[in-house]
Write an enzyme that holds these catalytic residues in place. Structure first.
Site, PDB file in Angstrom:
ATOM      1  N   ASP A 244     -10.616  -5.038   5.156  1.00  0.00           N
ATOM      2  CA  ASP A 244      -9.422  -5.832   4.826  1.00  0.00           C
ATOM      3  C   ASP A 244      -9.709  -6.796   3.674  1.00  0.00           C
ATOM      4  O   ASP A 244     -10.835  -7.276   3.522  1.00  0.00           O
ATOM      5  CB  ASP A 244      -8.996  -6.616   6.081  1.00  0.00           C
ATOM      6  CG  ASP A 244      -7.575  -7.151   5.963  1.00  0.00           C
ATOM      7  OD1 ASP A 244      -6.849  -6.746   5.028  1.00  0.00           O
ATOM      8  OD2 ASP A 244      -7.182  -7.968   6.814  1.00  0.00           O
ATOM      9  N   GLY A 245      -8.684  -7.076   2.880  1.00  0.00           N
ATOM     10  CA  GLY A 245      -8.805  -8.112   1.857  1.00  0.00           C
ATOM     11  C   GLY A 245      -8.778  -7.601   0.425  1.00  0.00           C
ATOM     12  O   GLY A 245      -8.950  -8.379  -0.513  1.00  0.00           O
TER      13      GLY A 245
ATOM     14  N   GLY B 149      -6.219  -6.559  -1.322  1.00  0.00           N
ATOM     15  CA  GLY B 149      -5.068  -7.127  -2.033  1.00  0.00           C
ATOM     16  C   GLY B 149      -5.345  -8.566  -2.452  1.00  0.00           C
ATOM     17  O   GLY B 149      -5.066  -8.962  -3.592  1.00  0.00           O
TER      18      GLY B 149
ATOM     19  N   TRP C 160      -8.234  -9.983  -2.888  1.00  0.00           N
ATOM     20  CA  TRP C 160      -9.284  -9.977  -3.913  1.00  0.00           C
ATOM     21  C   TRP C 160      -8.642  -9.770  -5.292  1.00  0.00           C
ATOM     22  O   TRP C 160      -8.976 -10.465  -6.257  1.00  0.00           O
ATOM     23  CB  TRP C 160     -10.288  -8.859  -3.613  1.00  0.00           C
ATOM     24  CG  TRP C 160     -11.470  -8.819  -4.531  1.00  0.00           C
ATOM     25  CD1 TRP C 160     -12.684  -9.404  -4.348  1.00  0.00           C
ATOM     26  CD2 TRP C 160     -11.540  -8.145  -5.806  1.00  0.00           C
ATOM     27  NE1 TRP C 160     -13.516  -9.143  -5.418  1.00  0.00           N
ATOM     28  CE2 TRP C 160     -12.830  -8.369  -6.326  1.00  0.00           C
ATOM     29  CE3 TRP C 160     -10.638  -7.385  -6.550  1.00  0.00           C
ATOM     30  CZ2 TRP C 160     -13.244  -7.856  -7.547  1.00  0.00           C
ATOM     31  CZ3 TRP C 160     -11.051  -6.873  -7.788  1.00  0.00           C
ATOM     32  CH2 TRP C 160     -12.340  -7.115  -8.265  1.00  0.00           C
TER      33      TRP C 160
ATOM     34  N   HIS D 212      -8.255  -2.169  -4.290  1.00  0.00           N
ATOM     35  CA  HIS D 212      -8.614  -0.955  -3.546  1.00  0.00           C
ATOM     36  C   HIS D 212      -9.725  -0.189  -4.283  1.00  0.00           C
ATOM     37  O   HIS D 212     -10.642   0.342  -3.661  1.00  0.00           O
ATOM     38  CB  HIS D 212      -7.398  -0.056  -3.349  1.00  0.00           C
ATOM     39  CG  HIS D 212      -6.322  -0.678  -2.492  1.00  0.00           C
ATOM     40  ND1 HIS D 212      -6.601  -1.302  -1.300  1.00  0.00           N
ATOM     41  CD2 HIS D 212      -4.980  -0.774  -2.652  1.00  0.00           C
ATOM     42  CE1 HIS D 212      -5.455  -1.756  -0.764  1.00  0.00           C
ATOM     43  NE2 HIS D 212      -4.470  -1.459  -1.568  1.00  0.00           N
TER      44      HIS D 212
ATOM     45  N   GLU E 250       0.676   2.573   9.955  1.00  0.00           N
ATOM     46  CA  GLU E 250       1.637   1.555   9.507  1.00  0.00           C
ATOM     47  C   GLU E 250       1.588   1.347   7.978  1.00  0.00           C
ATOM     48  O   GLU E 250       2.509   0.767   7.401  1.00  0.00           O
ATOM     49  CB  GLU E 250       1.356   0.193  10.191  1.00  0.00           C
ATOM     50  CG  GLU E 250       1.737   0.148  11.673  1.00  0.00           C
ATOM     51  CD  GLU E 250       0.834   0.993  12.569  1.00  0.00           C
ATOM     52  OE1 GLU E 250      -0.392   1.043  12.311  1.00  0.00           O
ATOM     53  OE2 GLU E 250       1.352   1.637  13.505  1.00  0.00           O
TER      54      GLU E 250
ATOM     55  N   TRP F 182       2.102   3.289   5.621  1.00  0.00           N
ATOM     56  CA  TRP F 182       3.162   3.976   4.875  1.00  0.00           C
ATOM     57  C   TRP F 182       4.285   3.008   4.497  1.00  0.00           C
ATOM     58  O   TRP F 182       5.099   3.294   3.634  1.00  0.00           O
ATOM     59  CB  TRP F 182       3.757   5.126   5.704  1.00  0.00           C
ATOM     60  CG  TRP F 182       2.786   6.204   6.037  1.00  0.00           C
ATOM     61  CD1 TRP F 182       2.206   6.424   7.253  1.00  0.00           C
ATOM     62  CD2 TRP F 182       2.276   7.229   5.170  1.00  0.00           C
ATOM     63  NE1 TRP F 182       1.365   7.508   7.191  1.00  0.00           N
ATOM     64  CE2 TRP F 182       1.385   8.025   5.926  1.00  0.00           C
ATOM     65  CE3 TRP F 182       2.469   7.550   3.817  1.00  0.00           C
ATOM     66  CZ2 TRP F 182       0.702   9.115   5.391  1.00  0.00           C
ATOM     67  CZ3 TRP F 182       1.786   8.643   3.284  1.00  0.00           C
ATOM     68  CH2 TRP F 182       0.925   9.404   4.065  1.00  0.00           C
TER      69      TRP F 182
ATOM     70  N   ARG G  73       4.002   0.276   3.022  1.00  0.00           N
ATOM     71  CA  ARG G  73       3.704  -0.442   1.769  1.00  0.00           C
ATOM     72  C   ARG G  73       4.523   0.145   0.619  1.00  0.00           C
ATOM     73  O   ARG G  73       5.021   1.264   0.728  1.00  0.00           O
ATOM     74  CB  ARG G  73       2.206  -0.327   1.470  1.00  0.00           C
ATOM     75  CG  ARG G  73       1.409  -1.060   2.520  1.00  0.00           C
ATOM     76  CD  ARG G  73      -0.051  -1.130   2.187  1.00  0.00           C
ATOM     77  NE  ARG G  73      -0.698  -1.970   3.182  1.00  0.00           N
ATOM     78  CZ  ARG G  73      -1.778  -2.699   2.973  1.00  0.00           C
ATOM     79  NH1 ARG G  73      -2.369  -2.697   1.808  1.00  0.00           N
ATOM     80  NH2 ARG G  73      -2.283  -3.441   3.918  1.00  0.00           N
TER      81      ARG G  73
ATOM     82  N   LEU H 255     -26.404  10.524   9.084  1.00  0.00           N
ATOM     83  CA  LEU H 255     -25.369   9.511   9.354  1.00  0.00           C
ATOM     84  C   LEU H 255     -24.041  10.252   9.502  1.00  0.00           C
ATOM     85  O   LEU H 255     -23.774  11.180   8.744  1.00  0.00           O
ATOM     86  CB  LEU H 255     -25.280   8.536   8.169  1.00  0.00           C
ATOM     87  CG  LEU H 255     -24.104   7.559   8.162  1.00  0.00           C
ATOM     88  CD1 LEU H 255     -24.266   6.513   9.277  1.00  0.00           C
ATOM     89  CD2 LEU H 255     -23.997   6.840   6.805  1.00  0.00           C
TER      90      LEU H 255
ATOM     91  N   ARG I 182     -14.310  -6.820  11.113  1.00  0.00           N
ATOM     92  CA  ARG I 182     -13.122  -6.892  10.249  1.00  0.00           C
ATOM     93  C   ARG I 182     -13.426  -7.902   9.155  1.00  0.00           C
ATOM     94  O   ARG I 182     -13.817  -9.038   9.442  1.00  0.00           O
ATOM     95  CB  ARG I 182     -11.876  -7.323  11.030  1.00  0.00           C
ATOM     96  CG  ARG I 182     -10.650  -7.345  10.119  1.00  0.00           C
ATOM     97  CD  ARG I 182      -9.373  -7.683  10.834  1.00  0.00           C
ATOM     98  NE  ARG I 182      -8.241  -7.504   9.935  1.00  0.00           N
ATOM     99  CZ  ARG I 182      -7.091  -6.918  10.250  1.00  0.00           C
ATOM    100  NH1 ARG I 182      -6.907  -6.471  11.472  1.00  0.00           N
ATOM    101  NH2 ARG I 182      -6.130  -6.795   9.371  1.00  0.00           N
TER     102      ARG I 182
ATOM    103  N   ARG J 198      -7.808  -9.635  14.156  1.00  0.00           N
ATOM    104  CA  ARG J 198      -7.032  -8.749  15.033  1.00  0.00           C
ATOM    105  C   ARG J 198      -7.505  -7.312  14.815  1.00  0.00           C
ATOM    106  O   ARG J 198      -8.165  -7.012  13.818  1.00  0.00           O
ATOM    107  CB  ARG J 198      -5.529  -8.886  14.778  1.00  0.00           C
ATOM    108  CG  ARG J 198      -5.122  -8.634  13.373  1.00  0.00           C
ATOM    109  CD  ARG J 198      -3.632  -8.843  13.121  1.00  0.00           C
ATOM    110  NE  ARG J 198      -3.403  -8.751  11.689  1.00  0.00           N
ATOM    111  CZ  ARG J 198      -3.461  -9.782  10.847  1.00  0.00           C
ATOM    112  NH1 ARG J 198      -3.690 -10.994  11.296  1.00  0.00           N
ATOM    113  NH2 ARG J 198      -3.295  -9.612   9.556  1.00  0.00           N
TER     114      ARG J 198
HETATM  115  C1  FPP Z   1      -6.707  -3.350   3.537  1.00  0.00           C
HETATM  116  O1  FPP Z   1      -6.665  -4.396   2.572  1.00  0.00           O
HETATM  117  C2  FPP Z   1      -7.188  -2.135   2.898  1.00  0.00           C
HETATM  118  C3  FPP Z   1      -6.545  -0.928   2.901  1.00  0.00           C
HETATM  119  C4  FPP Z   1      -5.269  -0.692   3.579  1.00  0.00           C
HETATM  120  C5  FPP Z   1      -7.093   0.235   2.169  1.00  0.00           C
HETATM  121  C6  FPP Z   1      -8.548   0.498   2.356  1.00  0.00           C
HETATM  122  C7  FPP Z   1      -8.989   1.450   1.312  1.00  0.00           C
HETATM  123  C8  FPP Z   1     -10.129   1.384   0.613  1.00  0.00           C
HETATM  124  C9  FPP Z   1     -11.191   0.420   0.872  1.00  0.00           C
HETATM  125  C10 FPP Z   1     -10.378   2.320  -0.515  1.00  0.00           C
HETATM  126  C11 FPP Z   1     -10.608   3.746  -0.241  1.00  0.00           C
HETATM  127  C12 FPP Z   1     -11.392   4.100   0.972  1.00  0.00           C
HETATM  128  C13 FPP Z   1     -12.151   5.220   1.100  1.00  0.00           C
HETATM  129  C14 FPP Z   1     -12.756   5.532   2.417  1.00  0.00           C
HETATM  130  C15 FPP Z   1     -12.428   6.112  -0.009  1.00  0.00           C
HETATM  131  P1  FPP Z   1      -5.261  -5.025   2.171  1.00  0.00           P
HETATM  132  O2  FPP Z   1      -4.689  -4.216   1.068  1.00  0.00           O
HETATM  133  O3  FPP Z   1      -4.380  -5.103   3.387  1.00  0.00           O
HETATM  134  O4  FPP Z   1      -5.683  -6.444   1.697  1.00  0.00           O
HETATM  135  P2  FPP Z   1      -4.832  -7.790   1.843  1.00  0.00           P
HETATM  136  O5  FPP Z   1      -4.734  -8.098   3.320  1.00  0.00           O
HETATM  137  O6  FPP Z   1      -5.671  -8.796   1.104  1.00  0.00           O
HETATM  138  O7  FPP Z   1      -3.496  -7.566   1.196  1.00  0.00           O
END
Ligand code: FPP
Length: 266
Positions: free
Chosen positions: A44-45, A47, A49, A61, A91, A93, A95, A155, A212, A218
């Site tokens: 998470d995070g 967006g 960043w 991403h 969920e 989708w 976005r 792994l 997380r 959560r």
């Molecule tokens: C949540 O952060 C992140 C995601 C929904 C996407 C995760 C995807 C990747 C890390 C890239 C691709 C992965 C692989 C396995 C190749 P957020 O967008 O909700 O961040 P925010 O809470 O700061 O908005």
């Protein structure tokens, strides 16, 4: 404290770093405790960043993929045998379409560019979730990577795409109901093991630790059944900043936990 040099499974890994120390920038080397067998991560995070740098969310991403690579590479050295990553939830989708299609494209690029390397590194890749709504070319690449890497043992990386814990349980229930309706089993045969066998994670041990990132606290529909006795660590770092050292800090927090599985302390 379990150190990687006294852990049998770690010592069986093919490509150990040869060292039990992790470099920790500016602080000197830190002793690396072995990770538990199965670590799952809610990444998470991305967006936040990107927003902090006035960049589009997709840039976050994209940097998140670099963290995926770094953490996958770190696992065998830490004795971790299973890594499960939450990449896209049922969920997600909701976005904006540009973000969803951008994420799909990132998965496509990751599968195209990193499959050979993952295979060379002895990584078995599997996908959990319902693949049907995903673009057909991505589904094909997922199946092909699962097939190519199925004999690898160093792994196991499970990537959750279009995954939701509730949907997983509904799906498992339907499959059991179909077996009962077909006369293949009786309702009294339905127990925890029978249900577990119908989950997307069939054959995987439950996660010992769920991390997380980004400070949010959560589960967001991740591994709801499997998390029954998982330890939870909420790491402050945003996923694109989650490097080996941040990973080591989260593992050290897990190391201090006393797991009792409902029993009393021994
Ligand atoms: C949540 O952060 C992140 C995601 C929904 C996407 C995760 C995807 C990747 C890390 C890239 C691709 C992965 C692989 C396995 C190749 P957020 O967008 O909700 O961040 P925010 O809470 O700061 O908005």
């Amino acid at each position: 404290m379990r150190r990687i040099d006294d852990d049998t499974s770690a010592s069986q890994n093919q490509a150990r770093s040869g060292s039990d120390q992790l470099p920790c920038a500016g602080k000197g080397p830190v002793l690396a405790t072995a990770g538990p067998p199965h670590v799952a991560i809610i990444m998470d995070g991305n967006g936040r960043w990107a927003s902090a740098r006035k960049l589009p969310r997709l840039a976050g991403h994209r940097r998140g993929v670099d963290s995926v690579r770094a953490i996958v590479e770190a696992c065998p050295d830490l004795g971790i045998e299973y890594l499960t990553l939450y990449a896209f939830s049922t969920e997600n989708w909701k976005r904006p379409m540009t973000e969803v299609s951008g994420l799909m494209h990132l998965f496509r690029i990751y599968l195209q560019r990193e499959s050979a390397q993952l295979n060379r590194e002895g990584v078995r890749v599997r996908f959990i979730g319902d693949p049907m709504p995903l673009p057909p070319d991505i589904q094909r690449m997922m199946r092909s990577l699962e097939e190519t890497t199925r004999h690898n043992v160093r792994l196991t990386v499970s990537i959750a795409i279009n995954y939701g814990g509730r949907a997983e349980m509904v799906n498992a229930t339907r499959r059991l109901a179909a077996k009962v309706a077909a006369g293949e089993m009786s309702p009294v045969d339905i127990d925890e093991n029978a249900l577990r066998r119908e989950l997307f994670t069939e054959g995987l041990p439950d996660p010992d630790l769920i991390i997380r990132t980004s400070g949010e606290q959560r589960l967001s529909n991740f591994l709801l059944w499997q998390a029954a006795y998982s330890e939870l660590v909420f790491a402050p770092e945003l996923w694109p900043d989650f490097d080996r050292e941040a990973f080591a800090r989260s593992l050290a927090r897990y190391d201090g936990r006393n797991r009792r599985y409902g029993a009393v302390a021994g």
